[in-house]
Design an enzyme around this catalytic site. Structure first.
Site, short mmCIF file in Angstrom:
data_model
loop_
_atom_site.label_atom_id
_atom_site.label_comp_id
_atom_site.label_asym_id
_atom_site.label_seq_id
_atom_site.Cartn_x
_atom_site.Cartn_y
_atom_site.Cartn_z
N LYS A 96 0.86 -1.19 0.00
CA LYS A 96 0.00 0.00 0.00
C LYS A 96 0.89 1.22 0.00
O LYS A 96 2.03 1.17 0.46
CB LYS A 96 -0.87 0.03 1.26
CG LYS A 96 -2.08 0.90 1.14
CD LYS A 96 -3.23 0.14 0.51
CE LYS A 96 -4.49 0.95 0.43
NZ LYS A 96 -5.65 0.09 0.14
N1 GLU Z 1 -7.37 0.18 -3.04
C1 GLU Z 1 -8.14 -0.99 -3.30
C2 GLU Z 1 -8.18 -1.87 -2.07
O1 GLU Z 1 -8.03 -1.41 -0.96
C3 GLU Z 1 -7.71 -1.69 -4.57
C4 GLU Z 1 -6.31 -2.20 -4.59
C5 GLU Z 1 -5.85 -2.73 -5.95
O2 GLU Z 1 -6.66 -2.82 -6.86
O3 GLU Z 1 -4.67 -3.05 -6.05
O4 GLU Z 1 -8.45 -3.04 -2.16
#
Ligand code: GLU
Length: 431
Positions: free
Chosen positions: A121
């Site tokens: 993240k």
């Molecule tokens: N931000 C989204 C989540 O928390 C999507 C992450 C992604 O598609 O890599 O799952």
């Protein structure tokens, strides 16, 4: 002197920071799963230590000629099952410990729905509403260049999260591609369709939320039409979920966004509300519903409650007032461990984030596969595969919860953590 001194455990300092924040929540959730991991428990500390975390300075020139610095992060929590995968958040309250927690939840989410990724993240501590379009582009490009050493189509693949969108993904893709001398569409997902994005990606998280909600309702003997739904957050996740519930004949009776809480007992006109939000950036000023206090939102009389905004929203102060039968976590980390216990004791079913909002990363996976093969699928195929994966994940986790008499969250962690630690064990330690 022996090291560590007097047998004290040598723990990184960040494991202790931020006693009440999202990382503390994540660690408590991990602690609860350990007794259910059998022989893999030997490897469980892996889950409490991010593999690597990068803090970067993001300086940009503002439109007025001043230079502003923002702090950015990219955390790769675990790469045992594949490349890092997880979104990028732009928000004024982003912290390292928040990004660490979000990266941990990504590892477990990706494993729980069995997409072949580790967890990662990123985030920048900035309020994007204070930036011009040019400033936003400069923040995005500088941040991307700074985390360039970690990301790549087979290393770590960012995607949208809170306050980031397709345009920001296009700038990230371009910056990475220019820096590496070749167009690399697979370095981010959630891109515009014209740049290798996937049909259905924008709606995917909301569609996944609706799919698992329908399965959970079915298990409790509830049919979707006529049920009352309350939704916190009207962004990409909450907005799409609201529309799908509305289209299926449910009544969205309460909504809350960063400005206002609204209530209408016989159901809010969701298409009109979403038009209002698209035009004004918030539900504030929408005339066809009653304005209520933020606290009243949590007491709304409804069957389904969907927190689809930020972490820590359902806590020990409001968990006793919830009247819903089912909570579907559209957001990441919206429920504190104390609230989890209260809801479990009250027999309120919580479908956890690592399952409920996994539709987004599932279609990100489809996008990445399509980019690699340069062969694009129809929206029908995408939605069909998405619903299949979400349903299967829901039922395998539901079964574990029934067999072990544990919450769906702990069951989702059992499934996800077992996959991660099995990969960890098979790979072994090197060097
Ligand atoms: N931000 C989204 C989540 O928390 C999507 C992450 C992604 O598609 O890599 O799952």
């Amino acid at each position: 002197m022996s090291f560590p001194p007097s047998g004290a455990p040598l723990l990184p300092s960040y494991l202790h920071v931020d006693g009440l924040g999202p990382w503390a929540t994540y660690l408590q959730q991990v602690e609860r799963v350990v007794p259910h991991l059998g022989h893999l428990a030997r490897w469980s500390e892996t889950l409490s230590r991010p593999k690597r975390a990068l803090i970067v300075d993001v300086p940009i020139e503002l439109d007025n000629g001043c230079v502003a610095h923002f702090e950015g992060y990219r955390v790769q929590h675990n790469l045992s099952r594949g490349p890092g995968k997880g979104g990028i958040r732009f928000h004024q309250d982003v912290t390292l410990s928040e990004v660490m927690a979000l990266s941990g939840w990504m590892s477990i989410k990706n494993a729980a729905v069995n997409v072949p990724y580790g967890g990662a993240k990123g985030g920048v501590r900035v309020d994007p509403s204070t930036l011009s379009r040019g400033e936003l582009e400069r923040v995005t490009r500088r941040y991307t260049s700074e985390i360039n050493l970690l990301i790549g189509p087979s290393k770590d693949i960012p995607a949208p999260d809170v306050n980031t969108n397709e345009q920001i993904m296009a700038w990230m893709m371009d910056t990475y591609s220019v820096n590496s001398g070749a167009t690399a569409t697979g370095v981010v997902t959630g891109k515009p369709i014209a740049l290798g994005g996937s049909l259905g990606r924008r709606e995917a998280t909301g569609r996944g939320v609706f799919t698992v909600a329908s399965e959970a309702m079915h298990e409790l003997g509830l049919a979707v039409p006529g049920q009352r739904v309350a939704i916190q957050g009207l962004g990409n996740v909450g907005g799409v979920s609201a529309r799908l519930f509305h289209d299926a004949g449910a009544k969205v009776v309460a909504v809350q966004d960063h400005c206002v809480s609204l209530y209408k007992g016989d159901g809010i006109d969701i298409p009109r509300l979403l038009e209002h939000v698209a035009e004004h950036g918030s539900a504030q000023g929408f005339a066809d519903a009653e304005v209520i206090d933020a606290a009243q939102f949590w007491q709304a009389d409804c069957e389904i409650l969907i927190p689809a905004a930020l972490e820590g929203q359902l806590n020990k102060d409001n968990a006793r007032q919830i009247r819903a039968k089912i909570v579907i976590e559209g957001a990441n980390g919206p429920t504190t461990p104390e609230a989890d216990d209260i809801l479990f004791d009250r027999n309120i079913l919580v479908v956890p984030d690592v399952l409920a909002n996994a539709g987004g990363v599932t279609v990100s996976y489809f996008e990445w596969v399509q980019d690699f093969s340069s062969f694009f699928w129809t929206e029908e195929e995408i939605n069909h595969r998405l619903v299949k994966i979400m349903r299967e994940a829901f039922h395998s986790i539901w079964q574990v919860a029934q067999e072990k008499s544990i919450s769906l969250r702990t069951a989702a962690f059992v499934v996800g953590c077992s996959r991660i630690l099995q990969a960890r064990e098979l790979r072994g330690l090197y060097p």
